[in-house]
Design a protein around this motif. Structure first.
Motif, PDB file in Angstrom:
ATOM      1  N   THR A  48       0.941  -2.774  -4.157  1.00  0.00           N
ATOM      2  CA  THR A  48      -0.477  -2.721  -3.817  1.00  0.00           C
ATOM      3  C   THR A  48      -0.768  -3.554  -2.570  1.00  0.00           C
ATOM      4  O   THR A  48       0.049  -4.373  -2.152  1.00  0.00           O
ATOM      5  CB  THR A  48      -1.340  -3.240  -4.975  1.00  0.00           C
ATOM      6  OG1 THR A  48      -1.094  -4.635  -5.143  1.00  0.00           O
ATOM      7  CG2 THR A  48      -1.058  -2.482  -6.269  1.00  0.00           C
ATOM      8  N   VAL A  99      -0.990   4.971  -2.529  1.00  0.00           N
ATOM      9  CA  VAL A  99      -1.254   3.857  -3.431  1.00  0.00           C
ATOM     10  C   VAL A  99      -2.545   3.197  -2.973  1.00  0.00           C
ATOM     11  O   VAL A  99      -2.649   2.762  -1.829  1.00  0.00           O
ATOM     12  CB  VAL A  99      -0.090   2.832  -3.404  1.00  0.00           C
ATOM     13  CG1 VAL A  99      -0.423   1.622  -4.252  1.00  0.00           C
ATOM     14  CG2 VAL A  99       1.201   3.486  -3.843  1.00  0.00           C
ATOM     15  N   GLU A 100      -3.524   3.163  -3.882  1.00  0.00           N
ATOM     16  CA  GLU A 100      -4.815   2.594  -3.507  1.00  0.00           C
ATOM     17  C   GLU A 100      -5.592   2.183  -4.755  1.00  0.00           C
ATOM     18  O   GLU A 100      -5.620   2.928  -5.748  1.00  0.00           O
ATOM     19  CB  GLU A 100      -5.619   3.644  -2.724  1.00  0.00           C
ATOM     20  CG  GLU A 100      -6.878   3.112  -2.098  1.00  0.00           C
ATOM     21  CD  GLU A 100      -7.521   4.139  -1.192  1.00  0.00           C
ATOM     22  OE1 GLU A 100      -8.492   4.782  -1.633  1.00  0.00           O
ATOM     23  OE2 GLU A 100      -7.040   4.302  -0.061  1.00  0.00           O
ATOM     24  N   ASN A 101      -6.210   1.026  -4.702  1.00  0.00           N
ATOM     25  CA  ASN A 101      -7.079   0.549  -5.784  1.00  0.00           C
ATOM     26  C   ASN A 101      -6.405   0.580  -7.153  1.00  0.00           C
ATOM     27  O   ASN A 101      -7.008   0.992  -8.144  1.00  0.00           O
ATOM     28  CB  ASN A 101      -8.375   1.353  -5.825  1.00  0.00           C
ATOM     29  CG  ASN A 101      -9.199   1.202  -4.572  1.00  0.00           C
ATOM     30  OD1 ASN A 101      -9.239   0.128  -3.976  1.00  0.00           O
ATOM     31  ND2 ASN A 101      -9.819   2.273  -4.139  1.00  0.00           N
ATOM     32  N   GLY A 102      -5.146   0.188  -7.215  1.00  0.00           N
ATOM     33  CA  GLY A 102      -4.451   0.113  -8.487  1.00  0.00           C
ATOM     34  C   GLY A 102      -4.005   1.440  -9.059  1.00  0.00           C
ATOM     35  O   GLY A 102      -3.676   1.544 -10.236  1.00  0.00           O
ATOM     36  N   GLY A 154       0.794  -1.222   0.000  1.00  0.00           N
ATOM     37  CA  GLY A 154       0.000   0.000   0.000  1.00  0.00           C
ATOM     38  C   GLY A 154       0.828   1.275   0.000  1.00  0.00           C
ATOM     39  O   GLY A 154       0.296   2.347   0.266  1.00  0.00           O
TER      40      GLY A 154
END
Length: 106
Positions: free
Chosen positions: A32, A56-59, A15
């Protein structure tokens, strides 16, 4: 295509992102929550600041300055103010180390 060892996988918490340099090119490595690792150019196409300092979140990786998000697979912006994509690079994880290639396949 040649790959360069840039860090240990353990250096990137899930993350988060990490700034590295590959042959003089600034690269943001993003890991991720699902444990995939991606590499994009570490300079936001809108504000020219480090993307590795963002979330960094949801790709995606989000620029900390103005909130532009970039798809980690394609480099394309997913929301404004950025309108131009960032470069993406190939990544391999082998024996606990992360390798990046700036080149394309011959």
């Amino acid at each position: 295509m040649s790959y360069v060892k840039v860090c240990a996988l353990a250096d990137i918490a899930a993350g988060t992102a990490l700034a590295v340099e590959v042959d003089g090119t600034p690269v943001a490595l993003a890991r991720t929550a699902g444990d995939e690792v991606f590499a994009v150019n570490d300079v936001c196409s809108h504000a020219e600041v480090s993307l590795a300092e963002g979330e960094v979140e949801n790709g995606t990786i989000e620029c900390w300055l103005h909130g532009s998000c970039f798809d980690l697979r394609t480099g394309k912006p997913t929301n404004p103010p950025a309108t131009q994509p960032v470069a993406t690079y190939r990544v391999k994880v082998r024996d606990g180390d992360v390798y990046v290639s700036l080149g394309s396949e011959d």
